[in-house]
Write a protein that holds these residues in place. Sequence first.
Motif, PDB file in Angstrom:
ATOM      1  N   LYS A  59     -19.847  92.394 101.903  1.00  0.00           N
ATOM      2  CA  LYS A  59     -19.777  93.564 102.780  1.00  0.00           C
ATOM      3  C   LYS A  59     -20.185  94.834 102.029  1.00  0.00           C
ATOM      4  CE  LYS A  59     -16.742  91.718 106.191  1.00  0.00           C
ATOM      5  NZ  LYS A  59     -16.058  92.101 107.379  1.00  0.00           N
ATOM      6  N   ASP A  62     -23.959  94.646 101.799  1.00  0.00           N
ATOM      7  CA  ASP A  62     -24.539  94.953 103.106  1.00  0.00           C
ATOM      8  C   ASP A  62     -24.516  96.458 103.359  1.00  0.00           C
ATOM      9  OD1 ASP A  62     -25.100  92.291 103.607  1.00  0.00           O
ATOM     10  OD2 ASP A  62     -23.401  92.012 104.985  1.00  0.00           O
ATOM     11  N   CYS A  66     -27.856  98.696 103.994  1.00  0.00           N
ATOM     12  CA  CYS A  66     -28.016  99.473 105.218  1.00  0.00           C
ATOM     13  C   CYS A  66     -28.124 100.970 104.905  1.00  0.00           C
ATOM     14  CB  CYS A  66     -26.847  99.211 106.161  1.00  0.00           C
ATOM     15  SG  CYS A  66     -26.927 100.146 107.705  1.00  0.00           S
ATOM     16  N   ASP A  73     -32.560  95.440 109.413  1.00  0.00           N
ATOM     17  CA  ASP A  73     -32.048  94.117 109.765  1.00  0.00           C
ATOM     18  C   ASP A  73     -30.579  93.979 109.376  1.00  0.00           C
ATOM     19  OD1 ASP A  73     -33.016  94.249 107.062  1.00  0.00           O
ATOM     20  OD2 ASP A  73     -33.036  92.061 106.961  1.00  0.00           O
ATOM     21  N   VAL A  74     -30.217  94.538 108.230  1.00  0.00           N
ATOM     22  CA  VAL A  74     -28.818  94.490 107.782  1.00  0.00           C
ATOM     23  C   VAL A  74     -27.961  95.409 108.633  1.00  0.00           C
ATOM     24  CG1 VAL A  74     -27.257  94.926 105.847  1.00  0.00           C
ATOM     25  CG2 VAL A  74     -29.483  93.845 105.435  1.00  0.00           C
ATOM     26  N   CYS A  75     -28.472  96.584 108.942  1.00  0.00           N
ATOM     27  CA  CYS A  75     -27.716  97.540 109.766  1.00  0.00           C
ATOM     28  C   CYS A  75     -27.378  96.929 111.126  1.00  0.00           C
ATOM     29  CB  CYS A  75     -28.503  98.818 109.952  1.00  0.00           C
ATOM     30  SG  CYS A  75     -28.761  99.776 108.447  1.00  0.00           S
ATOM     31  N   LYS A  76     -28.330  96.219 111.718  1.00  0.00           N
ATOM     32  CA  LYS A  76     -28.093  95.590 113.018  1.00  0.00           C
ATOM     33  C   LYS A  76     -26.995  94.537 112.933  1.00  0.00           C
ATOM     34  CE  LYS A  76     -32.685  96.403 114.842  1.00  0.00           C
ATOM     35  NZ  LYS A  76     -33.983  95.804 115.174  1.00  0.00           N
ATOM     36  N   GLN A  77     -26.978  93.774 111.835  1.00  0.00           N
ATOM     37  CA  GLN A  77     -25.956  92.741 111.650  1.00  0.00           C
ATOM     38  C   GLN A  77     -24.568  93.344 111.488  1.00  0.00           C
ATOM     39  OE1 GLN A  77     -27.107  90.374 108.308  1.00  0.00           O
ATOM     40  NE2 GLN A  77     -28.947  89.616 109.294  1.00  0.00           N
ATOM     41  N   MET A  78     -24.491  94.551 110.950  1.00  0.00           N
ATOM     42  CA  MET A  78     -23.204  95.190 110.691  1.00  0.00           C
ATOM     43  C   MET A  78     -22.589  95.762 111.973  1.00  0.00           C
ATOM     44  SD  MET A  78     -24.000  97.113 107.086  1.00  0.00           S
ATOM     45  CE  MET A  78     -22.421  97.963 107.067  1.00  0.00           C
ATOM     46  N   ARG A  79     -23.368  95.990 112.983  1.00  0.00           N
ATOM     47  CA  ARG A  79     -22.871  96.607 114.219  1.00  0.00           C
ATOM     48  C   ARG A  79     -22.006  95.687 115.017  1.00  0.00           C
ATOM     49  NH1 ARG A  79     -28.621  99.047 115.398  1.00  0.00           N
ATOM     50  NH2 ARG A  79     -28.607 100.568 113.745  1.00  0.00           N
TER      51      ARG A  79
END
Length: 79
Positions: A59, A62, A66, A73-79
């Motif tokens: 985390k 990530d 981000c 791509d990482v930012c989208k996964q964190m949402r």
Amino acid sequence: MANSGSGGYYDKSTGRSYRYEYEVWSNDNNTAYTLKVWDSKDYPNGSSYRSATFESARKALDYFDCTYARREDVCKQMR
């Protein structure tokens, strides 16, 4: 130290590159991880930026990817 590395991004609108170095540190029982980030030119002797504590090294990485490497791509996964 649990992990270290570097990353950054290129801002097309300003023509500037941003480079950062990071270290992820864990507490004694590996239940909390702290991300330390430096501008590459200041690493390792300059003052670091500090972020919040994370529940895993993944985390923390990530968050770095981000926030400092601007990987969408990482930012989208964190949402």
